[in-house]
Design a protein around this motif. Sequence first.
Motif, PDB file in Angstrom:
ATOM      1  N   VAL A 197       4.582  13.536  -3.523  1.00 53.30           N
ATOM      2  CA  VAL A 197       3.867  12.252  -3.502  1.00 53.30           C
ATOM      3  C   VAL A 197       4.081  11.558  -2.165  1.00 53.30           C
ATOM      4  O   VAL A 197       5.050  11.828  -1.462  1.00 53.30           O
ATOM      5  CB  VAL A 197       4.318  11.294  -4.639  1.00 53.30           C
ATOM      6  CG1 VAL A 197       3.914  11.817  -6.001  1.00 53.30           C
ATOM      7  CG2 VAL A 197       5.803  10.999  -4.584  1.00 53.30           C
TER       8      VAL A 197
ATOM      9  N   TYR B 291      -6.764   9.422  -5.642  1.00 51.10           N
ATOM     10  CA  TYR B 291      -5.636  10.329  -5.903  1.00 51.10           C
ATOM     11  C   TYR B 291      -5.188  10.302  -7.360  1.00 51.10           C
ATOM     12  O   TYR B 291      -5.506   9.375  -8.110  1.00 51.10           O
ATOM     13  CB  TYR B 291      -4.421   9.887  -5.061  1.00 51.10           C
ATOM     14  CG  TYR B 291      -4.621   9.976  -3.583  1.00 51.10           C
ATOM     15  CD1 TYR B 291      -4.406  11.174  -2.906  1.00 51.10           C
ATOM     16  CD2 TYR B 291      -5.034   8.865  -2.838  1.00 51.10           C
ATOM     17  CE1 TYR B 291      -4.586  11.259  -1.530  1.00 51.10           C
ATOM     18  CE2 TYR B 291      -5.214   8.944  -1.467  1.00 51.10           C
ATOM     19  CZ  TYR B 291      -4.987  10.150  -0.808  1.00 51.10           C
ATOM     20  OH  TYR B 291      -5.166  10.232   0.542  1.00 51.10           O
TER      21      TYR B 291
ATOM     22  N   TYR C 172       2.114   5.452  -5.297  1.00 51.87           N
ATOM     23  CA  TYR C 172       2.628   6.798  -4.999  1.00 51.87           C
ATOM     24  C   TYR C 172       1.597   7.826  -5.442  1.00 51.87           C
ATOM     25  O   TYR C 172       1.377   8.021  -6.649  1.00 51.87           O
ATOM     26  CB  TYR C 172       3.964   7.041  -5.703  1.00 51.87           C
ATOM     27  CG  TYR C 172       5.110   6.355  -5.001  1.00 51.87           C
ATOM     28  CD1 TYR C 172       5.762   6.979  -3.942  1.00 51.87           C
ATOM     29  CD2 TYR C 172       5.526   5.075  -5.379  1.00 51.87           C
ATOM     30  CE1 TYR C 172       6.796   6.348  -3.277  1.00 51.87           C
ATOM     31  CE2 TYR C 172       6.553   4.432  -4.712  1.00 51.87           C
ATOM     32  CZ  TYR C 172       7.187   5.081  -3.664  1.00 51.87           C
ATOM     33  OH  TYR C 172       8.208   4.458  -2.998  1.00 51.87           O
TER      34      TYR C 172
ATOM     35  N   ALA D  11      -0.203  11.615  -5.593  1.00 51.49           N
ATOM     36  CA  ALA D  11       0.063  13.061  -5.530  1.00 51.49           C
ATOM     37  C   ALA D  11      -0.716  13.624  -4.348  1.00 51.49           C
ATOM     38  O   ALA D  11      -1.918  13.373  -4.203  1.00 51.49           O
ATOM     39  CB  ALA D  11      -0.399  13.732  -6.815  1.00 51.49           C
TER      40      ALA D  11
ATOM     41  N   ALA E  55       8.770  13.853  -9.081  1.00 56.28           N
ATOM     42  CA  ALA E  55       7.861  13.551  -7.962  1.00 56.28           C
ATOM     43  C   ALA E  55       8.703  13.403  -6.702  1.00 56.28           C
ATOM     44  O   ALA E  55       9.532  12.497  -6.605  1.00 56.28           O
ATOM     45  CB  ALA E  55       7.076  12.273  -8.237  1.00 56.28           C
TER      46      ALA E  55
ATOM     47  N   GLU F 250       9.148  12.677  -2.800  1.00 57.52           N
ATOM     48  CA  GLU F 250       8.426  11.983  -1.736  1.00 57.52           C
ATOM     49  C   GLU F 250       8.328  12.886  -0.494  1.00 57.52           C
ATOM     50  O   GLU F 250       9.313  13.510  -0.091  1.00 57.52           O
ATOM     51  CB  GLU F 250       9.117  10.662  -1.405  1.00 57.52           C
ATOM     52  CG  GLU F 250       8.138   9.697  -0.803  1.00 57.52           C
ATOM     53  CD  GLU F 250       8.673   8.270  -0.707  1.00 57.52           C
ATOM     54  OE1 GLU F 250       9.654   7.925  -1.387  1.00 57.52           O
ATOM     55  OE2 GLU F 250       8.089   7.516   0.077  1.00 57.52           O
TER      56      GLU F 250
END
Length: 291
Positions: A162, A173, A202, A204, A247, A249
Motif C-alpha cells: 500500500v 484504488y 492507504y 493498494a 498491508a 507500506e
Amino acid sequence: MTQAVKKAVFPVAGYGTRFLPVTKAYPKEMLPIIDKPLIQFAAEEAISAGCTELIFVTSHAKKAIEDHFDRNIALEQHLLQRHEFGLVKTINDITPANVTCVYIRQPQQLGLGNAVACARNLIKDEPFAVILADDLIRSNNGCCLADMVAHYQQTGHSVLAVEQVAKEDVSNYGVVEYEDTAKGYIKNIVEKPEVENAPSNYAAVGRYVLSPKVFEFLDQQVEIESGKEQQLTDALAKLLATDKIFAMELNGLRYDCGKKTGYLKAIIDCAMQEPAYREVILSAMENTPCT
Ligand code: G1P
C-alpha cells in the motif's frame, strides 16, 4: 515456515485504451522505459523475489510479450556473427535458465479478480504473487516484492503493498482500513470508494502475495455466466472473514505507468539517473521555451 512463493501472476490481458493508438496492436505492458519494457521490470522483480514460474494471463494482440520472454535464435546468431556478445547476453538474460514462462488466456475482460482466477489451475494450492506491470516500482531498499514474500513465508498470511495517496485519488484504488493505528494487519479493503466513504488514504498498489485460500472467493465460471467483473479487492475483503491480511507500506517510488503522465515521469526519472541521458534532458529543457 510456510510454502515458498515460486509463482507470479501477471495480468496482461487489458486493452490499454488510455494509450491508444499505440495499444491497438501492441501490448501496453511492452511500452518501454527507454529500452526495457514495463513487463520486463515486473518479471525481474518477481525473479529477484525468488519466483521461478511466471504466469502471464493474456489475450489476443499480446504475442509480443510471449516473443519477448522466448529465445530469438536468428537474432542471437546475427549478433554473434557481429561479435555483439554483450547484446546476446542482454537478450538471453531476460528469461534466466531456471525460470519458466506460462501463458493462459483471459477470454473476457472481467476484472482483476477474474484474471487471477484464470491462473487457478496453474497455481493449485501454492501461495503466489500478483504483479501489475503498470505500477513500476523503484524500491529504496531491495525489492518491494521480496519483502512481501519474506513476510508471507514467516506468517502464512497474504500481503499487499500500500501507499498513501492524495485524498482525491482514493477512488482509483483498492483502499484499506487498518485494524488499529499500528499499521500492519487490515480489517477491510474497499474497491474504488467515493472520496467521502474511503476508510483511509492507504491505497493498494499493484503487488500482492496471496494465500491460495483467495480462490475460494474467485469463481471464474460464475463470472463468465453473469458477465460481471470480479475485483480481486472484493475477494480479499471476503478472505478477511477467515484469514489475516497484512498491508505493507511501500518503501520506494511508484510510477503509475497506466497513465500517460505517470509513464512520462517514469521515463524522465529513469533517464535522469543515467549521466548520458541526464545531459540530453537538461539540454533539451534549456532549449525548449516554456509557453
Ligand atoms: C487495480 C485494482 C485496485 C488497485 C490498483 C493498483 O485497479 O483493482 O484495487 O488499487 O489496481 O494499481 P486498476 O488500476 O486496474 O483499475
